[in-house]
Design an enzyme around this catalytic site. Structure first.
Site, short mmCIF file in Angstrom:
data_model
loop_
_atom_site.label_atom_id
_atom_site.label_comp_id
_atom_site.label_asym_id
_atom_site.label_seq_id
_atom_site.Cartn_x
_atom_site.Cartn_y
_atom_site.Cartn_z
N GLU A 32 0.82 6.25 6.86
CA GLU A 32 1.04 5.07 7.72
C GLU A 32 1.42 5.50 9.14
O GLU A 32 1.06 4.84 10.11
CB GLU A 32 2.17 4.19 7.15
CG GLU A 32 1.77 3.38 5.93
CD GLU A 32 0.83 2.20 6.23
OE1 GLU A 32 1.05 1.48 7.21
OE2 GLU A 32 -0.14 2.04 5.47
N GLY A 56 6.05 1.57 -2.59
CA GLY A 56 6.22 2.50 -3.71
C GLY A 56 7.66 2.93 -3.98
O GLY A 56 7.95 3.46 -5.05
N THR A 83 0.44 -0.25 -6.45
CA THR A 83 1.87 -0.47 -6.67
C THR A 83 2.10 -1.95 -7.02
O THR A 83 2.80 -2.27 -7.99
CB THR A 83 2.67 -0.06 -5.42
OG1 THR A 83 2.29 1.28 -5.10
CG2 THR A 83 4.15 -0.12 -5.66
N CYS A 92 -3.44 5.38 -5.82
CA CYS A 92 -2.85 4.66 -4.69
C CYS A 92 -3.97 4.55 -3.66
O CYS A 92 -4.64 5.56 -3.39
CB CYS A 92 -1.67 5.45 -4.12
SG CYS A 92 -1.09 4.82 -2.51
N THR A 93 -4.16 3.36 -3.12
CA THR A 93 -5.33 3.18 -2.24
C THR A 93 -5.17 3.89 -0.90
O THR A 93 -6.13 4.00 -0.15
CB THR A 93 -5.61 1.68 -2.02
OG1 THR A 93 -4.42 1.04 -1.57
CG2 THR A 93 -6.10 1.03 -3.29
N HIS A 94 -4.00 4.40 -0.60
CA HIS A 94 -3.86 5.24 0.59
C HIS A 94 -4.46 6.64 0.38
O HIS A 94 -4.87 7.29 1.34
CB HIS A 94 -2.38 5.45 0.95
CG HIS A 94 -1.74 4.30 1.66
ND1 HIS A 94 -1.42 3.12 1.01
CD2 HIS A 94 -1.35 4.14 2.95
CE1 HIS A 94 -0.85 2.30 1.89
NE2 HIS A 94 -0.80 2.89 3.07
N ASP A 149 -2.89 -5.24 0.90
CA ASP A 149 -2.19 -3.96 0.63
C ASP A 149 -0.89 -3.97 1.42
O ASP A 149 -0.72 -4.75 2.36
CB ASP A 149 -3.04 -2.75 1.02
CG ASP A 149 -2.36 -1.43 0.65
OD1 ASP A 149 -1.72 -1.36 -0.43
OD2 ASP A 149 -2.43 -0.46 1.42
N SER A 150 0.01 -3.09 1.02
CA SER A 150 1.26 -2.96 1.77
C SER A 150 0.99 -2.46 3.20
O SER A 150 1.78 -2.66 4.09
CB SER A 150 2.19 -1.98 1.07
OG SER A 150 1.55 -0.71 1.02
N CYS A 180 -3.88 -2.61 -3.93
CA CYS A 180 -2.61 -1.89 -3.91
C CYS A 180 -2.23 -1.65 -5.37
O CYS A 180 -1.98 -2.60 -6.11
CB CYS A 180 -1.57 -2.75 -3.21
SG CYS A 180 0.09 -2.08 -3.25
N1 DGL Z 1 -1.59 1.64 -1.18
C1 DGL Z 1 -0.67 1.12 -2.11
C2 DGL Z 1 -0.96 1.56 -3.51
O1 DGL Z 1 -2.14 1.60 -3.86
C3 DGL Z 1 0.75 0.99 -1.69
C4 DGL Z 1 1.52 2.19 -1.38
C5 DGL Z 1 2.94 1.88 -0.93
O2 DGL Z 1 3.13 0.92 -0.18
O3 DGL Z 1 3.83 2.62 -1.34
O4 DGL Z 1 -0.10 1.83 -4.30
#
Ligand code: DGL
Length: 270
Positions: free
Chosen positions: A162, A40, A72, A194-196, A7-8, A70
């Site tokens: 983050e 993103g 994105t 988004c996994t966040h 992931d990012s 991720c």
């Molecule tokens: N968690 C990621 C996703 O699922 C990345 C979010 C990002 O870096 O902007 O999109």
């Protein structure tokens, strides 16, 4: 027999947690490209180049199979990677398809023509790059007809998570849900694309109200990886050690990760 998870930043830890619960014997190597997060707000070429570099690093750890935890990267880079870059003996899989299969009541790999499904009004919350890619709508159109999708790009939310600024993150969730509801007053289902965002799942559910089913990816991806590995056991790479790598500051990233997952996580420099 290690598997890579990318992931990012910290969001993919929500997926990693479910993977570890579902596949306790598999060592996972987690890579957070914290230095370049958020993805993103980047353009597709940039996301492609950064994602390829991260995946190569995971291959070097003995992970022949890498999960892009991720959306994105899955939306903006995965197709191009699979079509022209991933060598025959390696695999890179994304997180989109398991979610869409769940929403459209399909089993893994059911490629029958698109059909009507129970949900008609779906809210998608995702990063600006994921929304711009329209990858979700494209994958959905392969499987379902008559589903109205309203997408809300949740600018700022990944940065707040983050940074560990949960007050700002909650305020952003409320304002993005309000913006979505102005476009689609009564969604039946909401996708946290988004996994966040599962780290803010309670805030999303509260703002959306109890009548909206909120889908998040972690358990769906874990089930689908377990199924994949049963069918392709050879894709367990030769790595034997799990671990956590980051391109950012390992101390700071470890602190935030530990706070989010409420267990000690120690990142090393990638
Ligand atoms: N968690 C990621 C996703 O699922 C990345 C979010 C990002 O870096 O902007 O999109």
């Amino acid at each position: 027999m290690a598997v890579g998870v990318f992931d990012s930043g910290l969001g993919g830890l929500t997926v990693l947690d479910a993977l570890t619960r579902r596949l306790p014997d598999v060592p996972f190597v987690y890579f957070a490209d914290s230095k370049h997060a958020p993805y993103g707000v980047r353009d597709a070429d940039d996301i492609y180049n950064l994602t390829c570099a991260a995946v190569e690093r995971l291959w070097a750890e003995g992970c022949d199979l890498v999960i892009l935890a991720c959306n994105t990267a899955s939306a903006a880079a995965l197709r191009r990677m699979q079509e022209s870059w991933v060598p025959k003996d390696k695999r890179v899989l994304g997180v989109f398809v398991p979610l869409i299969e769940a929403l459209t009541e399909r089993r893994w790999g059911d490629n029958s023509p698109p059909r009507e499904v129970a949900v008609k009004h779906v809210a998608l919350f995702a990063t600006p790059a994921t929304v711009r890619s329209r990858a979700f709508q494209r994958e959905l159109a392969f499987r379902a007809i008559g589903v109205d999708v309203e997408a809300q790009a949740c600018g700022g939310l990944v940065d707040a998570i983050e940074e560990g600024d949960m007050i700002l993150a909650e305020a952003l969730v409320r304002s993005h849900v309000d913006a979505l509801k102005r476009k689609m007053p009564e969604p039946e289902a909401a996708i946290l694309g988004c996994t966040h965002y599962p780290l803010m799942q309670d805030a999303f559910q509260e703002a959306l109200g109890p009548g909206v089913t909120v889908y998040s990816q972690a358990n769906l991806v874990a089930e689908s990886l377990a199924d994949y590995l049963k069918r392709h056991p050879g894709m367990l790479g030769k790595g034997t050690e799990g671990g956590f790598l980051t391109t950012g500051n390992p101390v700071k990233v470890s602190q935030n990760a530990t706070q989010f997952l409420r267990r000690k996580i120690t990142f090393s420099a990638a």
